[in-house]
Motif scaffolding. Structure first.
Motif, PDB file in Angstrom:
ATOM      1  N   GLY A   1       0.807  -1.214   0.000  1.00  0.00           N
ATOM      2  CA  GLY A   1       0.000   0.000   0.000  1.00  0.00           C
ATOM      3  C   GLY A   1       0.839   1.261   0.000  1.00  0.00           C
ATOM      4  N   THR A   2       2.072   1.166   0.501  1.00  0.00           N
ATOM      5  CA  THR A   2       2.972   2.324   0.502  1.00  0.00           C
ATOM      6  C   THR A   2       3.785   2.414  -0.783  1.00  0.00           C
ATOM      7  OG1 THR A   2       3.166   2.202   2.916  1.00  0.00           O
ATOM      8  CG2 THR A   2       4.849   3.459   1.739  1.00  0.00           C
ATOM      9  N   LEU A   3       4.326   1.285  -1.231  1.00  0.00           N
ATOM     10  CA  LEU A   3       5.238   1.298  -2.375  1.00  0.00           C
ATOM     11  C   LEU A   3       4.515   1.397  -3.717  1.00  0.00           C
ATOM     12  CD1 LEU A   3       7.939  -1.334  -1.339  1.00  0.00           C
ATOM     13  CD2 LEU A   3       7.994   1.150  -1.108  1.00  0.00           C
ATOM     14  N   ALA A   4       3.318   0.802  -3.819  1.00  0.00           N
ATOM     15  CA  ALA A   4       2.617   0.815  -5.112  1.00  0.00           C
ATOM     16  C   ALA A   4       2.312   2.235  -5.598  1.00  0.00           C
ATOM     17  CB  ALA A   4       1.339  -0.021  -5.026  1.00  0.00           C
ATOM     18  N   PRO A   5       1.755   3.124  -4.755  1.00  0.00           N
ATOM     19  CA  PRO A   5       1.530   4.501  -5.235  1.00  0.00           C
ATOM     20  C   PRO A   5       2.822   5.215  -5.618  1.00  0.00           C
ATOM     21  CG  PRO A   5       0.228   4.077  -3.266  1.00  0.00           C
ATOM     22  CD  PRO A   5       1.177   2.930  -3.409  1.00  0.00           C
ATOM     23  N   LEU A   6       3.899   4.983  -4.855  1.00  0.00           N
ATOM     24  CA  LEU A   6       5.179   5.615  -5.188  1.00  0.00           C
ATOM     25  C   LEU A   6       5.693   5.111  -6.533  1.00  0.00           C
ATOM     26  CD1 LEU A   6       6.971   5.522  -1.713  1.00  0.00           C
ATOM     27  CD2 LEU A   6       5.850   7.465  -2.816  1.00  0.00           C
ATOM     28  N   TRP A   7       5.497   3.815  -6.780  1.00  0.00           N
ATOM     29  CA  TRP A   7       5.917   3.246  -8.056  1.00  0.00           C
ATOM     30  C   TRP A   7       5.151   3.877  -9.212  1.00  0.00           C
ATOM     31  CZ3 TRP A   7       8.695   1.028 -11.582  1.00  0.00           C
ATOM     32  CH2 TRP A   7       8.089   0.434 -12.692  1.00  0.00           C
ATOM     33  N   HIS A   8       3.846   4.053  -9.056  1.00  0.00           N
ATOM     34  CA  HIS A   8       3.044   4.621 -10.136  1.00  0.00           C
ATOM     35  C   HIS A   8       3.384   6.096 -10.367  1.00  0.00           C
ATOM     36  CE1 HIS A   8       0.465   1.250 -11.154  1.00  0.00           C
ATOM     37  NE2 HIS A   8       0.345   0.990  -9.869  1.00  0.00           N
ATOM     38  N   LEU A   9       3.671   6.829  -9.299  1.00  0.00           N
ATOM     39  CA  LEU A   9       4.078   8.224  -9.469  1.00  0.00           C
ATOM     40  C   LEU A   9       5.414   8.322 -10.209  1.00  0.00           C
ATOM     41  CD1 LEU A   9       3.107   9.777  -6.014  1.00  0.00           C
ATOM     42  CD2 LEU A   9       2.078  10.278  -8.229  1.00  0.00           C
ATOM     43  N   ALA A  10       6.347   7.441  -9.837  1.00  0.00           N
ATOM     44  CA  ALA A  10       7.648   7.450 -10.510  1.00  0.00           C
ATOM     45  C   ALA A  10       7.507   7.054 -11.975  1.00  0.00           C
ATOM     46  CB  ALA A  10       8.608   6.499  -9.790  1.00  0.00           C
ATOM     47  N   TRP A  11       6.676   6.062 -12.249  1.00  0.00           N
ATOM     48  CA  TRP A  11       6.460   5.613 -13.625  1.00  0.00           C
ATOM     49  C   TRP A  11       5.764   6.698 -14.445  1.00  0.00           C
ATOM     50  CZ3 TRP A  11       8.246   3.103 -17.316  1.00  0.00           C
ATOM     51  CH2 TRP A  11       7.472   2.591 -18.366  1.00  0.00           C
ATOM     52  N   TYR A  12       4.850   7.424 -13.806  1.00  0.00           N
ATOM     53  CA  TYR A  12       4.185   8.535 -14.490  1.00  0.00           C
ATOM     54  C   TYR A  12       5.205   9.601 -14.880  1.00  0.00           C
ATOM     55  CZ  TYR A  12       0.884  12.292 -15.456  1.00  0.00           C
ATOM     56  OH  TYR A  12       0.180  13.299 -16.067  1.00  0.00           O
ATOM     57  N   GLU A  13       6.111   9.919 -13.968  1.00  0.00           N
ATOM     58  CA  GLU A  13       7.125  10.928 -14.259  1.00  0.00           C
ATOM     59  C   GLU A  13       8.025  10.496 -15.412  1.00  0.00           C
ATOM     60  OE1 GLU A  13       8.316  14.133 -12.798  1.00  0.00           O
ATOM     61  OE2 GLU A  13       6.145  14.038 -12.688  1.00  0.00           O
ATOM     62  N   ILE A  14       8.375   9.216 -15.445  1.00  0.00           N
ATOM     63  CA  ILE A  14       9.219   8.707 -16.530  1.00  0.00           C
ATOM     64  C   ILE A  14       8.508   8.868 -17.867  1.00  0.00           C
ATOM     65  CG2 ILE A  14      10.255   6.621 -17.505  1.00  0.00           C
ATOM     66  CD1 ILE A  14      10.742   5.685 -14.615  1.00  0.00           C
ATOM     67  N   ARG A  15       7.238   8.484 -17.913  1.00  0.00           N
ATOM     68  CA  ARG A  15       6.476   8.612 -19.160  1.00  0.00           C
ATOM     69  C   ARG A  15       6.262  10.075 -19.525  1.00  0.00           C
ATOM     70  NH1 ARG A  15       1.091   5.664 -18.418  1.00  0.00           N
ATOM     71  NH2 ARG A  15       1.319   6.505 -16.317  1.00  0.00           N
ATOM     72  N   PHE A  16       6.004  10.896 -18.512  1.00  0.00           N
ATOM     73  CA  PHE A  16       5.761  12.314 -18.756  1.00  0.00           C
ATOM     74  C   PHE A  16       6.973  12.973 -19.413  1.00  0.00           C
ATOM     75  CE2 PHE A  16       6.039  16.733 -17.337  1.00  0.00           C
ATOM     76  CZ  PHE A  16       4.809  17.228 -17.736  1.00  0.00           C
ATOM     77  N   HIS A  17       8.155  12.714 -18.889  1.00  0.00           N
ATOM     78  CA  HIS A  17       9.358  13.350 -19.415  1.00  0.00           C
ATOM     79  C   HIS A  17       9.771  12.781 -20.768  1.00  0.00           C
ATOM     80  CE1 HIS A  17      10.342  16.048 -16.122  1.00  0.00           C
ATOM     81  NE2 HIS A  17      10.024  15.090 -15.279  1.00  0.00           N
ATOM     82  N   SER A  18       9.277  11.588 -21.107  1.00  0.00           N
ATOM     83  CA  SER A  18       9.622  11.006 -22.406  1.00  0.00           C
ATOM     84  C   SER A  18       8.791  11.595 -23.539  1.00  0.00           C
ATOM     85  CB  SER A  18       9.422   9.486 -22.367  1.00  0.00           C
ATOM     86  OG  SER A  18       8.038   9.152 -22.323  1.00  0.00           O
ATOM     87  N   GLU A  19       7.791  12.423 -23.214  1.00  0.00           N
ATOM     88  CA  GLU A  19       6.892  12.950 -24.241  1.00  0.00           C
ATOM     89  C   GLU A  19       7.469  14.146 -24.997  1.00  0.00           C
ATOM     90  OE1 GLU A  19       2.484  12.046 -22.377  1.00  0.00           O
ATOM     91  OE2 GLU A  19       3.469  13.933 -21.901  1.00  0.00           O
ATOM     92  N   ALA A  20       8.410  14.842 -24.420  1.00  0.00           N
ATOM     93  CA  ALA A  20       8.854  16.100 -25.020  1.00  0.00           C
ATOM     94  C   ALA A  20      10.354  16.274 -24.859  1.00  0.00           C
ATOM     95  CB  ALA A  20       8.118  17.273 -24.378  1.00  0.00           C
ATOM     96  N   LEU A  21      10.900  17.153 -25.681  1.00  0.00           N
ATOM     97  CA  LEU A  21      12.315  17.484 -25.566  1.00  0.00           C
ATOM     98  C   LEU A  21      12.551  18.328 -24.316  1.00  0.00           C
ATOM     99  CD1 LEU A  21      13.096  18.406 -29.287  1.00  0.00           C
ATOM    100  CD2 LEU A  21      13.660  16.274 -28.095  1.00  0.00           C
ATOM    101  N   PRO A  22      13.697  18.180 -23.681  1.00  0.00           N
ATOM    102  CA  PRO A  22      13.982  18.953 -22.461  1.00  0.00           C
ATOM    103  C   PRO A  22      13.939  20.457 -22.723  1.00  0.00           C
ATOM    104  CG  PRO A  22      15.568  17.171 -22.730  1.00  0.00           C
ATOM    105  CD  PRO A  22      14.783  17.236 -24.002  1.00  0.00           C
ATOM    106  N   GLY A  23      13.312  21.175 -21.795  1.00  0.00           N
ATOM    107  CA  GLY A  23      13.277  22.627 -21.877  1.00  0.00           C
ATOM    108  C   GLY A  23      12.139  23.200 -22.692  1.00  0.00           C
ATOM    109  N   TYR A  24      11.336  22.361 -23.326  1.00  0.00           N
ATOM    110  CA  TYR A  24      10.220  22.857 -24.128  1.00  0.00           C
ATOM    111  C   TYR A  24       9.010  23.105 -23.231  1.00  0.00           C
ATOM    112  CZ  TYR A  24      12.458  22.164 -28.641  1.00  0.00           C
ATOM    113  OH  TYR A  24      13.291  22.271 -29.727  1.00  0.00           O
ATOM    114  N   GLN A  25       8.388  24.253 -23.414  1.00  0.00           N
ATOM    115  CA  GLN A  25       7.243  24.636 -22.591  1.00  0.00           C
ATOM    116  C   GLN A  25       6.001  23.867 -23.026  1.00  0.00           C
ATOM    117  OE1 GLN A  25       6.119  28.737 -22.941  1.00  0.00           O
ATOM    118  NE2 GLN A  25       4.480  28.594 -21.430  1.00  0.00           N
TER     119      GLN A  25
END
Length: 245
Positions: free
Chosen positions: A92-116
């Motif tokens: 119950g503690t680690l699963a939400p943290l895992w999903h937040l981390a995975w979301y961040e990984i996918r989020f940052h893979s969508e765009a080039l660094p520094g683009y608004q």
């Protein structure tokens, strides 16, 4: 006194005559402990299905209730209750943290660094201020999300139009020129068209084709890079700085 009448032999004889079922000390198992352990096991699936992580709450509560009942009513199932509590707390503690981390990984893979990141749909729906809001972004490196409009002539595109939402008409659907932005990839590069949502990073400029063609999109994302849109967030992830990618 006859050896047969000794107290030890009499006691042993009585014990031998006691039914086997009565000699077994049986304690009923706590069903609350079983339920707690079952919820703890289901919490493991929370690493795949986020909503199942919520089962950790009843898993811990029922485990504590089971331990109290076991002590009070002399039931069995203490280990099950403890395992249920442990699994529920860990998963119950680690699963939400895992999903937040995975979301961040996918989020940052969508765009080039520094683009608004800018919500293209929000700008399009603001019809009154569409042009002024787009003009305020001219010359900036931005990231739009949307769907590519298929305009025929093969599936490998060097330039295409980006629509802010899923096209309703399928092939042949042509939205108004104020609802799309043209996307141009660097020379020598192409993108294979598909119907999935995409995130486009590029520099926003005025579309030179709009001068001779009034039906052409007014704005163009040049030198663009196209990535799959893996999240529904147009602006920022849970831990990302506002306005950045």
């Amino acid at each position: 006194m006859d050896q047969k009448d000794s107290p030890e032999l009499i006691q042993q004889s009585r014990s031998d005559q006691t039914p086997f079922a009565e000699q077994i000390c049986y304690s009923p198992i706590s069903m609350t402990a079983v339920t707690s352990a079952g919820l703890g096991v289901f919490c493991i699936l929370g690493f795949i299905f986020p909503t199942l992580a919520w089962l950790a709450i009843p898993g811990v509560v029922l485990g504590c209730v089971a331990l109290k009942s076991i002590r009070h009513y002399e039931l069995s199932g203490r280990k099950l209750a403890r395992r249920g509590i442990q699994l529920s707390l860990v998963c119950g503690t680690l699963a939400p943290l895992w999903h937040l981390a995975w979301y961040e990984i996918r989020f940052h893979s969508e765009a080039l660094p520094g683009y608004q990141r800018v919500s293209f749909g929000e700008i399009v729906n603001d019809r009154k201020n569409f042009e002024s809001r787009m003009e305020s972004l001219l010359g900036q490196d931005i990231c739009f999300k949307g769907f590519a409009i298929y305009a025929g002539q093969g599936f490998h595109k060097q330039q295409f139009d980006l629509y802010f939402t899923q096209p309703r008409g399928g092939f042949g659907f042509q939205p108004g020129h104020r609802e799309v932005v043209s996307v141009q990839l660097p020379r020598g590069k192409s993108w294979e068209w598909n119907h999935q949502p995409i995130a486009v990073s590029g520099k926003l400029v005025r579309n030179p084709d709009a001068k001779s063609d009034p039906e052409a999109p007014q704005f163009l994302l040049e030198q663009s890079a196209v990535f799959p849109a893996l999240t529904a967030d147009h602006f920022q992830g849970p831990f990302s700085a506002r306005g950045g990618c």
